[in-house]
Enzyme design. Structure first.
Site, mmCIF file in Angstrom:
data_model
loop_
_atom_site.group_PDB
_atom_site.id
_atom_site.type_symbol
_atom_site.label_atom_id
_atom_site.label_comp_id
_atom_site.label_asym_id
_atom_site.label_seq_id
_atom_site.Cartn_x
_atom_site.Cartn_y
_atom_site.Cartn_z
ATOM 1 N N GLY A 71 -1.664 2.272 9.516
ATOM 2 C CA GLY A 71 -0.929 1.930 10.718
ATOM 3 C C GLY A 71 -0.844 3.062 11.724
ATOM 4 C CB THR A 72 -0.234 6.713 11.376
ATOM 5 O OG1 THR A 72 1.061 6.576 10.773
ATOM 6 C CG2 THR A 72 -0.233 7.932 12.276
ATOM 7 C CG ASN A 151 9.990 1.567 11.226
ATOM 8 O OD1 ASN A 151 10.018 1.460 12.459
ATOM 9 N ND2 ASN A 151 10.168 2.732 10.618
ATOM 10 C CD GLN A 179 7.796 -2.396 7.820
ATOM 11 O OE1 GLN A 179 7.945 -3.250 6.950
ATOM 12 N NE2 GLN A 179 7.662 -1.110 7.532
ATOM 13 C CB SER A 199 -0.335 -0.521 7.461
ATOM 14 O OG SER A 199 -0.487 0.392 6.403
ATOM 15 C CG HIS A 201 0.940 1.318 2.559
ATOM 16 N ND1 HIS A 201 2.193 1.819 2.273
ATOM 17 C CD2 HIS A 201 0.656 1.713 3.816
ATOM 18 C CE1 HIS A 201 2.644 2.500 3.317
ATOM 19 N NE2 HIS A 201 1.721 2.444 4.259
ATOM 20 C CB CYS A 327 6.820 8.704 8.773
ATOM 21 S SG CYS A 327 5.514 7.515 8.408
#
Length: 383
Positions: A71-72, A151, A179, A199, A201, A327
């Site tokens: 995602g980042t 998030n 999310q 993302s 995961h 994070c």
């Protein structure tokens, strides 16, 4: 007591079927997807099938998907890519004060390069005000970046209204949907969105793989160079095993979306009801929007009980929760999201994020809520 994991917004355990789908691509099907021989072709076929599968699930063309490391990277690629697309002609973008740091820190980098960024405030529930967004748009605005669901507090943003406004004004629109995937409907053929980040995961897939949707209406220059992978938009050998796992995880999550949403909504409501039974009025406060909220995230403050002490005590009881984004939760700084919502200091300093998963049951949630209530009472009484 078995440990209770209530941090699914940070990461999720890999689904057994996802691992099973990935395993062959670590061993006998190990070829580089760019190689011309049979081993390479086998990986290339798996890569193409995974892209086709994911694209069908979210309503876009396979050519509009770029696989990333997560995602980042997807957020960064959208922001820097949109900026590069306009060169020096347009040097202003809009985001909110409550975005993930993958967006906020990318914006800070743009500011160091001479760009201007408007960080819109949010209301006490964490939502952006449409009139403030509209007023912030300038002739040189090239991008609006607003996440689908927060998030930390779970608040949903009016992305359709934002996207329609951006499209009317000729501005690109980026949405961080990390999310939301697997819990909320996503049909990119209908949504007025130009970029969307995902993302694996977060949906019971592997870490280290994500995707960026780039609408066919728009193009960005390559942001990683050195190869022709991903239609020359992102160079580097593809993570074939991870991409196969991502597609399988998305298939499972989207295929069971309705059931999964109802289940985590039930768990969320059960925890609120348990706190209501266990604690006196005012001893806990639910943060975020009361109805426009991600079904698996519950942000609760326990005024008089410090967040760090609460989390340490919960961990000793075998309960995993968080103070906010994975994070930044290793930091002792107050949540920038709660600050943006202008909540009282006592509320910000006692906030805990609980996030639920598909495999959990009501008994686990009741147990976790009872222990959380006991811990918060003990800390308050001690203080």
């Amino acid at each position: 007591m078995s440990p209770i994991y209530l941090d699914h917004a940070a990461t999720t355990p890999m689904h057994a079927e996802v691992l099973e789908a990935m395993l062959p691509y670590f061993t006998e099907k190990f070829g580089n997807a760019s190689s011309l021989h049979g081993f390479g072709r086998e990986s290339r076929i798996a890569l193409s099938r995974s892209r086709d599968r994911l694209a069908a699930l979210i309503g876009c063309s396979p050519s509009e998907l770029v696989f990333t490391s997560g995602g980042t990277e997807s957020d960064n690629a959208a922001i820097f890519g949109a900026a590069a697309r306009y060169g020096t002609d347009k040097k202003h973008m809009i985001t909110t004060q409550a975005e993930h740091h993958a967006v906020l820190h990318a914006c800070e980098q743009l500011e160091k390069r001479g760009y201007e960024v408007t960080y819109l405030p949010v209301d006490e529930y964490g939502q952006v005000r449409m009139e403030e967004l509209s007023a912030a748009i300038r002739d040189d605005t090239f991008l609006v970046s607003v996440m689908y669901g927060n998030n930390e507090v779970g608040t949903l943003q009016p992305i359709v209204r934002i996207g329609e406004l951006a499209r009317e004004r000729g501005i690109a629109f980026h949405v961080d949907a990390v999310q939301a995937l697997g819990l909320l409907p996503i049909d990119l053929a209908a949504l007025p969105v130009d970029f969307m980040s995902f993302s694996a995961h977060k949906i019971y897939g592997p870490k280290g793989v994500g995707a960026l949707y780039i609408s066919g209406r728009i193009s960005i220059p390559p942001y990683l160079v050195g190869g022709s992978q991903e239609r020359k938009r992102r160079a580097g050998t593809e993570n074939v095993a991870g991409i196969v796992g991502f597609a399988k995880a998305a298939e499972l999550a989207v295929g069971s979306q309705h059931h999964n949403r109802l289940h985590v909504e039930m768990l969320r409501q059960e925890m609120i009801q348990a706190f209501t039974r266990e604690l006196e009025a005012g001893a806990f406060i639910v943060n975020g929007h009361p109805t426009d909220v991600l079904p698996h995230i519950l942000n609760v403050s326990f005024p008089g009980a410090n967040t760090e002490t609460m989390l340490m005590s919960l961990d000793l009881e075998g309960i995993a929760a968080a103070s906010g984004s994975a994070c930044t939760s290793g930091s002792l700084e107050l949540s920038h999201v709660l600050r943006a919502m202008h909540l009282p200091e006592s509320v910000m300093r006692s906030a805990i994020r609980f996030s639920f998963g598909f495999t959990q049951n009501l008994e686990q949630i009741r147990t976790a809520a009872q222990k959380t209530a006991t811990i918060s009472r003990r800390i308050r009484n001690r203080n």
